[in-house]
Design an enzyme around this catalytic site. Structure first.
Site, PDB file in Angstrom:
ATOM      1  N   THR A 268       1.006  -1.062   0.385  1.00 19.30           N
ATOM      2  CA  THR A 268       0.161   0.082   0.409  1.00 19.30           C
ATOM      3  C   THR A 268       1.085   1.311  -0.016  1.00 19.30           C
ATOM      4  O   THR A 268       0.717   2.313  -0.399  1.00 19.30           O
ATOM      5  CB  THR A 268      -1.119   0.473   1.723  1.00 19.30           C
ATOM      6  OG1 THR A 268      -2.354  -1.115   1.145  1.00 19.30           O
ATOM      7  CG2 THR A 268      -2.376   0.990   1.487  1.00 19.30           C
ATOM      8  N   ASN A 347      -5.964  -9.283  -7.117  1.00 14.95           N
ATOM      9  CA  ASN A 347      -6.586  -9.702  -5.862  1.00 14.95           C
ATOM     10  C   ASN A 347      -7.500 -10.931  -5.317  1.00 14.95           C
ATOM     11  O   ASN A 347      -7.467 -11.499  -4.560  1.00 14.95           O
ATOM     12  CB  ASN A 347      -5.624  -9.013  -4.966  1.00 14.95           C
ATOM     13  CG  ASN A 347      -6.137  -8.072  -4.771  1.00 14.95           C
ATOM     14  OD1 ASN A 347      -6.631  -7.253  -6.040  1.00 14.95           O
ATOM     15  ND2 ASN A 347      -8.082  -7.626  -4.347  1.00 14.95           N
ATOM     16  N   ALA A 396       5.853  -8.821   1.289  1.00 11.96           N
ATOM     17  CA  ALA A 396       6.506 -10.175   1.988  1.00 11.96           C
ATOM     18  C   ALA A 396       5.452 -10.706   2.751  1.00 11.96           C
ATOM     19  O   ALA A 396       5.211 -12.336   2.401  1.00 11.96           O
ATOM     20  CB  ALA A 396       7.486  -9.243   3.285  1.00 11.96           C
ATOM     21  N   HIS A 397       3.985  -9.843   2.934  1.00 15.91           N
ATOM     22  CA  HIS A 397       3.458 -11.528   3.749  1.00 15.91           C
ATOM     23  C   HIS A 397       2.128 -11.486   2.543  1.00 15.91           C
ATOM     24  O   HIS A 397       1.989 -13.010   3.416  1.00 15.91           O
ATOM     25  CB  HIS A 397       2.307 -10.294   4.472  1.00 15.91           C
ATOM     26  CG  HIS A 397       1.600  -9.541   3.758  1.00 15.91           C
ATOM     27  ND1 HIS A 397       0.103  -9.713   3.990  1.00 15.91           N
ATOM     28  CD2 HIS A 397       1.081  -7.970   3.558  1.00 15.91           C
ATOM     29  CE1 HIS A 397      -0.684  -8.719   3.526  1.00 15.91           C
ATOM     30  NE2 HIS A 397      -0.055  -7.945   3.344  1.00 15.91           N
ATOM     31  N   CYS A 519      -9.432  -7.361   2.383  1.00 20.42           N
ATOM     32  CA  CYS A 519      -8.899  -6.054   1.905  1.00 20.42           C
ATOM     33  C   CYS A 519      -9.515  -4.831   2.075  1.00 20.42           C
ATOM     34  O   CYS A 519     -10.058  -3.878   2.527  1.00 20.42           O
ATOM     35  CB  CYS A 519      -7.799  -5.575   0.863  1.00 20.42           C
ATOM     36  SG  CYS A 519      -6.568  -6.908   0.251  1.00 20.42           S
TER      37      CYS A 519
HETATM   38  C1  LIG Z   1      -3.338  -6.684  -5.743  1.00 22.83           C
HETATM   39  C2  LIG Z   1      -3.130  -5.962  -4.095  1.00 22.83           C
HETATM   40  N1  LIG Z   1      -2.476  -4.547  -3.893  1.00 22.83           N
HETATM   41  C3  LIG Z   1      -2.044  -4.352  -2.887  1.00 22.83           C
HETATM   42  C4  LIG Z   1      -1.531  -5.406  -1.528  1.00 22.83           C
HETATM   43  C5  LIG Z   1      -1.512  -4.280  -0.415  1.00 22.83           C
HETATM   44  O1  LIG Z   1      -0.952  -4.806   0.202  1.00 22.83           O
HETATM   45  P1  LIG Z   1      -0.055  -4.675   1.798  1.00 22.83           P
HETATM   46  O2  LIG Z   1      -1.027  -5.245   2.496  1.00 22.83           O
HETATM   47  O3  LIG Z   1       1.353  -4.898   1.747  1.00 22.83           O
HETATM   48  O4  LIG Z   1      -0.265  -3.420   2.198  1.00 22.83           O
HETATM   49  C6  LIG Z   1      -2.764  -6.063  -1.502  1.00 22.83           C
HETATM   50  C7  LIG Z   1      -2.930  -7.016  -0.113  1.00 22.83           C
HETATM   51  O5  LIG Z   1      -4.519  -7.221  -0.204  1.00 22.83           O
HETATM   52  C8  LIG Z   1      -2.985  -6.790  -2.962  1.00 22.83           C
HETATM   53  O6  LIG Z   1      -3.438  -8.042  -2.961  1.00 22.83           O
END
Ligand SMILES: Cc1ncc(COP(=O)(O)O)c(C=O)c1O
Length: 566
Positions: A268, A347, A396-397, A519
């Site tokens: 993000t 996602n 990373a997660h 998310c």
């Molecule tokens: C395609 C995509 N972009 C961005 C993110 C956000 O990632 P982060 O949790 O590392 O901020 C996600 C998390 O689910 C995602 O799937």
């Protein structure tokens, strides 16, 4: 409290039961038959020291008969106890393990259990001494030739009280059995609940930390904890070397150079840096941005913010499989187009855009190309050179690494306006003390994913395909984005015979899956991705995402399919 309990136990468990037995013993030494009035008179005339001595003897007798009374009680319980209690030996020998478990896991219950045991002992010892006294005194008087009515009465009263005490002892015995049974049942149930976690099929949302990643990170928490920016001592140097090596590992996996990798707190933040950073630097000349309706909220919300500060954003539509129309993309590019932001893999559906073609188009039109590769990173090979990618983010997660760390690849020569100021870390682009263990974990995680990529994707793709085939054959699901290239571990489908919400609720304890995207789960709305693919609100709401991962095998499919879905 403990000493108080001990004295009560001594009084009722030994001294009081000992008194009738002491009287019986004394009367046995008398040549003449026992006369109750005479006996009371004799007791009244005792001196203090003789009384105390008598009590001490009573205590010793009462205490030592506990073992004998225990044996007698053991024989009597099966005659009197409930059917259930009869099955258990009175010596809790066979239940010893359960008692130890209660002592360890439920100390409060163990205290109550101990009280029951103590009361049981007091009652059966009382029963034993009173019945022995009652019977003994009558027999002794009879032998001495003087069985009087008052002695018979005394025997009768003693036997009645001893019976009452026996009944009480049996009750305490039963209650202790019940307590042991109930406590162990609850302890085991809680244990089972904790260990019986639902099958995890939400790896797209996040992944567990790989133990090998944890091991790689461990020293940077405890021993090599230096600040990577401290260049005056070895702690700092060691941390700095670890970051440097990690940067190289990550750069190598996407065919970049280390200086092009910038660490952030996750995808993000990287998305915000890429989009805002580019717009603030170049937007006054080129305010047009192109993106897609099915992007992650991190992109869509950032674009919405940029619109507020002067950007002109085009949101491309997708077809029913979730793919952008490349011609539409090409025709949307204008002279003032600064940047195209199209995700690598979606996602929610796992649908893969044609990044190579998009990159080429952007390159030939001299437009920056940013791709959110959060879901694709570590799952399929990425090559920023071949695919003409200018900026790419990762996290990373999603790859069995730690939460709270990610990064942004920025092609050399591209200037972004930093979003976080203060110290000029990360080549001046992102200030803040580096998360050294996190960065080491990210590098280790991508290294492992790269080396196991082929095996993992073949295995998961087979599980996914078998699952979809069986479920579709059974008329249970309709797969979203089925005709598009997809990540091997993703399946997004509409449930045809049940509402997704009730399915998820019904299987909450058995299955961990996502409805829409996790998310966005704070906002309970039909998925914007599925709606953009042409699904009605209801069909979108009835859709579920399953994402398999390293912990999944063909048994996971079997379990989830048979036990849960069929
Ligand atoms: C395609 C995509 N972009 C961005 C993110 C956000 O990632 P982060 O949790 O590392 O901020 C996600 C998390 O689910 C995602 O799937």
């Amino acid at each position: 409290m403990d000493s108080f309990r001990l004295s009560i136990f001594d009084l009722f468990g030994a001294i009081i039961p000992g008194i009738p037995m002491l009287i019986l013993i004394i009367s046995l030494f008398d040549k003449s038959p026992t006369n109750i009035l005479n006996l009371i008179e004799r007791t009244e005339n005792l001196s203090l020291s003789t009384s105390l001595l008598a009590l001490l003897f009573a205590y010793l007798i009462g205490f030592s008969t506990q073992y004998l009374s225990y044996e007698v009680f053991k024989q009597l319980v099966p005659l009197w106890g409930k059917k259930r209690t009869k099955c258990f030996p009175i010596s809790f020998g066979k239940r010893g393990e359960e008692v130890s478990l209660i002592r360890e896991k439920a100390p409060e219950n163990y205290k109550v259990l101990n009280t029951f045991f103590a009361h049981r002992t007091m009652c059966y010892n009382g029963f034993f001494s009173l019945s022995l006294f009652g019977i003994g005194i009558s027999i002794s008087n009879f032998v001495k030739g003087g069985l009087s009515a008052d002695v018979l009465g005394l025997t009768f009263i003693s036997l009645i009280f001893s019976f009452i005490l026996l009944r009480r002892a049996v009750s305490f015995h039963e209650w202790s059995h019940d307590l042991i049974t109930d406590s162990t049942f609850i302890i085991k149930k809680i244990k089972k609940k904790l260990t019986d976690s639902p099958i995890y099929l939400d790896y797209a949302s996040t992944t567990p930390l790989d133990p090998r990643v944890f091991e790689a990170m461990r020293p940077y928490f405890m021993e090599d904890y230096g600040n990577a920016a401290s260049n005056t001592h070895t702690y700092g140097e060691r941390a700095s070397i670890a970051v440097k090596e990690s940067r190289k590992i990550i750069a190598d996996t996407i065919h970049a150079i280390p200086e092009e990798i910038h660490f952030t707190s996750g995808a993000t933040e990287a998305i915000n840096l890429a989009l805002k950073g580019a717009f603030l630097n170049y937007g006054h000349q080129k305010p047009h941005i192109i993106t897609v309706q099915t992007e992650h909220k991190a992109v869509l919300d950032t674009c919405a913010y940029l619109e507020e500060i002067g950007a002109d954003v085009t949101y491309l539509s997708v077809n029913s499989d979730g793919l952008v129309d490349i011609e539409q993309l090409e025709s949307s590019i204008r002279k003032d187009t600064l940047l195209v932001s199209i995700m690598y893999a979606n996602n929610e559906t796992g649908v893969l855009h044609d990044i190579q073609r998009i990159g080429k188009i952007c390159k030939s039109n001299q437009v920056l190309f940013f791709t959110d590769a959060t879901q694709a990173f570590g799952k399929i090979p990425l090559n920023v050179l071949e695919q003409s990618i200018d900026m790419l983010c990762f996290s990373a997660h999603k790859i069995y690494g730690p939460k709270g760390v990610g990064g942004l690849y920025v092609k050399k020569g591209i200037k972004l306006t930093p979003q976080i100021h203060g110290g000029g870390h990360e080549f001046g682009l992102r200030s803040g003390t580096l998360n050294v263990p996190g960065i080491v974990g990210l590098a280790k995680a991508i290294q492992l994913c790269q080396s196991e990529m082929e095996e993992v994707s073949t295995r998961l793709e087979k599980i996914r395909d078998d699952f979809e085939e069986e479920m579709e054959k059974a008329g249970k699901i309709k797969v979203n984005g089925k005709n598009a290239p997809r990540l091997p571990h993703f399946s997004n489908f509409q449930l045809l015979n049940e509402e997704a919400e009730s399915f998820i609720l019904r299987n909450r304890n058995k299955l961990a899956v996502a409805q829409g995207s996790a998310c966005n789960s704070a906002l309970i709305q039909p998925s914007h991705v599925l709606k953009a693919m042409g699904l009605s609100d209801q069909d979108a709401e009835n859709s579920i995402r399953i994402s398999w991962g390293n912990g999944s095998n063909s048994k996971t499919l079997e379990k989830s399919e048979i036990e849960i879905l069929f």
